[in-house]
Design a protein around this motif. Sequence first.
Motif, PDB file in Angstrom:
ATOM      1  N   ILE A 247       0.852  -1.183   0.000  1.00  0.00           N
ATOM      2  CA  ILE A 247       0.000   0.000   0.000  1.00  0.00           C
ATOM      3  C   ILE A 247       0.891   1.238   0.000  1.00  0.00           C
ATOM      4  O   ILE A 247       2.087   1.153   0.295  1.00  0.00           O
ATOM      5  N   PRO A 248       0.347   2.405  -0.323  1.00  0.00           N
ATOM      6  CA  PRO A 248       1.176   3.620  -0.359  1.00  0.00           C
ATOM      7  C   PRO A 248       1.841   3.914   0.984  1.00  0.00           C
ATOM      8  O   PRO A 248       1.262   3.676   2.046  1.00  0.00           O
ATOM      9  N   ASP A 249       3.057   4.420   0.884  1.00  0.00           N
ATOM     10  CA  ASP A 249       3.850   4.753   2.075  1.00  0.00           C
ATOM     11  C   ASP A 249       3.423   6.116   2.616  1.00  0.00           C
ATOM     12  O   ASP A 249       3.179   7.044   1.853  1.00  0.00           O
ATOM     13  N   ARG A 250       3.336   6.233   3.945  1.00  0.00           N
ATOM     14  CA  ARG A 250       2.952   7.501   4.571  1.00  0.00           C
ATOM     15  C   ARG A 250       4.028   7.955   5.560  1.00  0.00           C
ATOM     16  O   ARG A 250       3.731   8.323   6.683  1.00  0.00           O
ATOM     17  N   THR A 251       5.276   7.919   5.141  1.00  0.00           N
ATOM     18  CA  THR A 251       6.367   8.238   6.073  1.00  0.00           C
ATOM     19  C   THR A 251       6.378   9.703   6.491  1.00  0.00           C
ATOM     20  O   THR A 251       7.004  10.050   7.492  1.00  0.00           O
ATOM     21  N   GLU A 252       5.682  10.564   5.745  1.00  0.00           N
ATOM     22  CA  GLU A 252       5.709  11.989   6.080  1.00  0.00           C
ATOM     23  C   GLU A 252       4.513  12.404   6.924  1.00  0.00           C
ATOM     24  O   GLU A 252       4.333  13.585   7.210  1.00  0.00           O
ATOM     25  N   SER A 253       3.672  11.442   7.317  1.00  0.00           N
ATOM     26  CA  SER A 253       2.459  11.783   8.063  1.00  0.00           C
ATOM     27  C   SER A 253       2.804  12.176   9.497  1.00  0.00           C
ATOM     28  O   SER A 253       3.597  11.513  10.169  1.00  0.00           O
ATOM     29  N   ALA A 254       2.191  13.263   9.955  1.00  0.00           N
ATOM     30  CA  ALA A 254       2.354  13.668  11.353  1.00  0.00           C
ATOM     31  C   ALA A 254       1.435  12.821  12.224  1.00  0.00           C
ATOM     32  O   ALA A 254       0.470  12.227  11.748  1.00  0.00           O
ATOM     33  N   LEU A 255       1.735  12.749  13.504  1.00  0.00           N
ATOM     34  CA  LEU A 255       0.915  12.010  14.452  1.00  0.00           C
ATOM     35  C   LEU A 255       0.492  12.967  15.560  1.00  0.00           C
ATOM     36  O   LEU A 255       1.184  13.125  16.557  1.00  0.00           O
ATOM     37  N   PRO A 256      -0.647  13.607  15.408  1.00  0.00           N
ATOM     38  CA  PRO A 256      -1.058  14.600  16.411  1.00  0.00           C
ATOM     39  C   PRO A 256      -1.667  13.948  17.642  1.00  0.00           C
ATOM     40  O   PRO A 256      -1.965  12.751  17.661  1.00  0.00           O
ATOM     41  N   GLY A 257      -1.868  14.737  18.667  1.00  0.00           N
ATOM     42  CA  GLY A 257      -2.597  14.289  19.844  1.00  0.00           C
ATOM     43  C   GLY A 257      -1.727  13.618  20.888  1.00  0.00           C
ATOM     44  O   GLY A 257      -0.503  13.526  20.777  1.00  0.00           O
ATOM     45  N   THR A 258      -2.399  13.148  21.929  1.00  0.00           N
ATOM     46  CA  THR A 258      -1.734  12.477  23.048  1.00  0.00           C
ATOM     47  C   THR A 258      -1.848  10.976  22.869  1.00  0.00           C
ATOM     48  O   THR A 258      -2.947  10.440  22.660  1.00  0.00           O
ATOM     49  N   TRP A 259      -0.719  10.280  22.959  1.00  0.00           N
ATOM     50  CA  TRP A 259      -0.693   8.826  22.794  1.00  0.00           C
ATOM     51  C   TRP A 259      -0.155   8.185  24.069  1.00  0.00           C
ATOM     52  O   TRP A 259       0.963   8.477  24.496  1.00  0.00           O
ATOM     53  N   LEU A 260      -0.975   7.343  24.637  1.00  0.00           N
ATOM     54  CA  LEU A 260      -0.571   6.551  25.792  1.00  0.00           C
ATOM     55  C   LEU A 260       0.100   5.284  25.276  1.00  0.00           C
ATOM     56  O   LEU A 260      -0.502   4.520  24.514  1.00  0.00           O
ATOM     57  N   VAL A 261       1.350   5.072  25.655  1.00  0.00           N
ATOM     58  CA  VAL A 261       2.112   3.929  25.145  1.00  0.00           C
ATOM     59  C   VAL A 261       2.340   2.933  26.277  1.00  0.00           C
ATOM     60  O   VAL A 261       3.020   3.250  27.265  1.00  0.00           O
ATOM     61  N   ALA A 262       1.758   1.741  26.145  1.00  0.00           N
ATOM     62  CA  ALA A 262       1.926   0.686  27.146  1.00  0.00           C
ATOM     63  C   ALA A 262       3.239  -0.039  26.882  1.00  0.00           C
ATOM     64  O   ALA A 262       3.415  -0.645  25.823  1.00  0.00           O
ATOM     65  N   VAL A 263       4.153   0.056  27.831  1.00  0.00           N
ATOM     66  CA  VAL A 263       5.502  -0.492  27.687  1.00  0.00           C
ATOM     67  C   VAL A 263       5.661  -1.667  28.648  1.00  0.00           C
ATOM     68  O   VAL A 263       5.255  -1.583  29.812  1.00  0.00           O
ATOM     69  N   PRO A 264       6.236  -2.798  28.190  1.00  0.00           N
ATOM     70  CA  PRO A 264       6.466  -3.910  29.114  1.00  0.00           C
ATOM     71  C   PRO A 264       7.354  -3.473  30.275  1.00  0.00           C
ATOM     72  O   PRO A 264       8.335  -2.747  30.080  1.00  0.00           O
ATOM     73  N   ALA A 407      11.123   2.940   9.751  1.00  0.00           N
ATOM     74  CA  ALA A 407      10.071   2.045  10.222  1.00  0.00           C
ATOM     75  C   ALA A 407       9.144   2.759  11.204  1.00  0.00           C
ATOM     76  O   ALA A 407       7.920   2.594  11.160  1.00  0.00           O
ATOM     77  N   VAL A 408       9.722   3.591  12.085  1.00  0.00           N
ATOM     78  CA  VAL A 408       8.894   4.312  13.061  1.00  0.00           C
ATOM     79  C   VAL A 408       8.046   5.369  12.359  1.00  0.00           C
ATOM     80  O   VAL A 408       6.879   5.573  12.708  1.00  0.00           O
ATOM     81  N   ARG A 409       8.595   6.021  11.362  1.00  0.00           N
ATOM     82  CA  ARG A 409       7.795   7.001  10.620  1.00  0.00           C
ATOM     83  C   ARG A 409       6.643   6.314   9.902  1.00  0.00           C
ATOM     84  O   ARG A 409       5.532   6.852   9.824  1.00  0.00           O
ATOM     85  N   ARG A 410       6.899   5.143   9.380  1.00  0.00           N
ATOM     86  CA  ARG A 410       5.815   4.385   8.744  1.00  0.00           C
ATOM     87  C   ARG A 410       4.769   3.972   9.778  1.00  0.00           C
ATOM     88  O   ARG A 410       3.564   3.983   9.499  1.00  0.00           O
TER      89      ARG A 410
END
Length: 904
Positions: A247-264, A407-410
């Motif tokens: 599918i098309p790559d979206r490496t330039e997409s911004a990620l707005p907002g607050t993200w709660l990240v569950a970390v082991p 990879a993280v940008r994707r």
Amino acid sequence: VDHFAAQGRKTTRLRVSHAFHSPLMDPMLDDFRKIAESLNYEAPATPIVSTLTGKAVTAEQIGTAEYWVRHAREAVRFADAVEALHAEGVLRFLEVGPDGVLSALVRSTVDEATAVPALRAGQDEPTALLTAIGHLHADGADVDWRAVFAGRGGRRVELPTYAFQRKRYWTEPAASVRAPAQAPADGVDSAFWDAVEREDLPALAEGLDLEASALGDVLPALSSWRRRHLERSAADSWRYRIVWKPIPDRTESALPGTWLVAVPEGHGDREPVTSILEGLAAQGARVVPMDVAGDEDRAALSLRLAGHEDADGVLSLLAFDDRVHPRHPTLTLGTAGTITLAQALGDAGSGARLWCVTSGAVAVDRSAELTDPAQASLWGLGTVLGLENPATWGGMVDLPAVVDGRAVRRLCGVLSGADGDQLAIRPAKVAARRMVRASAAAPDGTMNGTTTWRPRGTVLVTGGTGGIGAHVARWLARGGAGHIVLTSRRGPSAEGAAELEAELAALGARVTIAACDVADRDAVRELLDALDAPAAPAGNDHPLTAVVHAAGVLGDGKALADLPVEEFAEIGRAKIAGARHLDELLGDRPLDAFVLFSSGAAAWGGAGQSAYGAANAYLDALAHRRRARGLTATAVAWGAWDAGMVDTEVGAASRRLGLAAMEPGAAIGVLQRALDHDESHLVVADIDWTRFAAAYTLTRRRPLLDDLPEVRQALDGDAEAAPSGADDQAARLAAMSEAERGRALRDLVRAHVAAVLGHDDAAALEPGRAFTDLGLDSVAAVELRSRLSAATGRRLPATLAFDHASPAALAAHLTDLLRPDGGAGGDAPGDRPIGAELDRLEEALAALPAEEAERGRLAARLQSMAARLTEPAGARDAAAVADRLEHASADDIFDFIDKDLGMA
């Protein structure tokens, strides 16, 4: 060299001046040590994996003369060094040397590695170096192009905006849909085959202008062939497979907002967690990490989550904790933590979408990509969560072995959900999971390179005394298996076991029915040892040649929210542990077949089947792992079998949904052909897409099915042409008065609701009672929509019965929609008399169930409207201004001063 060449071994003489790394170096070692001791050593600036030790080397080790003496004399452990790097996630190797010898050795050590030489013999150095850099760039490596072209005048240029050859490289599925029962070319053809199927000898002889006696022996054989062909065509229409579509790559997409990240817990400073957290922040997200233990208490986690109601999304990295759960060995702490997280988010009332990240859990291009079946099981869980929690489920994303910046940008690009909810990120692309039709296996003998698989020796069937296992056993006996071993927990005491044994014996097979809990590793080991022993029932004349793992427990259909971790683990115990034990204990033993009975619960999901879906996803992953090791494996994700496995009520509900139970003999035929063609993965189900697609996509888009033509046709069929009577019906309604039309539509709605629910008398339905109270489920809602679409000639949405929650409310909606001067195409609300609007509003409110009115807080809204009508205009304006300023940002206030107060 001559010695080994004489034995037939492949040998190569090295063109070198001395026999390095051999005893022939011993005479020079003392002098070499003196020179090495005279040097000054500095700590390396770049970490080094040593080919002397095969491991990472410290500055203290490499900075000694003794190290370099050993380096000249001892063996080169190149393969060990490459494998050590691979274990750390390294998949790209750049050889800095005079040619590409080592690159070839890297690729022979690690199949999925990209290894390129910086220089090549016979090629100019700039070309060779740029070619190497280009290969690494194409594989996903981050290249500093400014440094590459510094001082050389290199600059970025725009690529052409079209493909040079205008070719599409993704193979689209064929336009044909469900295989027809028959495909007559014309009337003559149809008449011919009709006569054959009826074995009408006189009619066929007359049509062919032959004597009836000439067809006496041919006709029965021809009729039998025709019948088998039709049955096989129908069964082959059940074949699907899972693929991954770029599918098309979206490496330039911004990620707005607050993200709660569950970390082991304990992984906050480890890779790839640190790279992901940093990458999310770099793309604009406000990142809030939260440590979650694998055995965290659900209630305690819910309380912690309640303080993060402002989160726009939740990203779970818990799958990275691959430690085995201390109480549930079929689960990792990461799987258990993910279960608890999903449950606790629901308990906390969170509206944020949950995304789960894995790594090495799916095979996009090659089986070797899948390295962790335990993480793969989460994909089965996620597929079900998308059905149980459609509003709060984000999706699954699988990351590559090396998580770099790209990879993280994707990852940030796909978290918007625009590309679907089942995605895999790889060094060179992003791919989406799709279910597509599998090409039908060719008729016997017509496909080059295929063989007819036949059971031989001893065949082990787990779950062998159950409904499906018994059908498998009969197939094996008829196929010629010398010894069939059937296992279940109760063994010979299982219901019907004695009768099954006698039936198989009558077919010529030697049968052993053993009590064996396949989730018990010691019990499985004892069983396999007994089969290999000289005194085994079949002796050494029938060695174990094939395994069919059909054991499993479906569970009682609880949603994940109601399923404790203990029950989740128990449901998957036989599936996961049994398959794991068989695979590990059999090791690399050559087998003719290793068949894993998976389920559609892992392919498309099923509400109430989260644990079952997870267990079957593990089986699919294990088949990939075996294939990557060069071993045989065939995983089939089955739909329902008509083998007495479900009760009548459940079976009827499945048929209404569009999932028909498959006749066991036909299903076995599909399995036989899959083994004939050595297929590794297959989805087999009898699905009526006209029913299933609408119900499956009712609450959210399901990209999994996007590439099935019949699904697109079914969903587009929501706009199918109305039957001829629909226009007449619409004309009759248009000719009625407002009151008559309302009564007619109320009668119409109640009549169709009664028909869908199976009521004889529509008058018994209370028009104001909620559809849910009347027993209307999602399948019935889709059927009601289809009926009303056909009756009115209008394209109505699949959510019609959910948007208008009672017969009366639905009739009121249709009344408005079908007004000759209104609905979607009539006067705008502001163009109609306000009194008429109030009359319509009053009628609609009277028809609403109390709970719907309460849910919409309609009373409060109406009171607010009335208050605005009675209060002075100035007060309303002041209140509006006060409300705007109370919630305004600084920019909003300056905008208000400039525009509203005229102070610009």
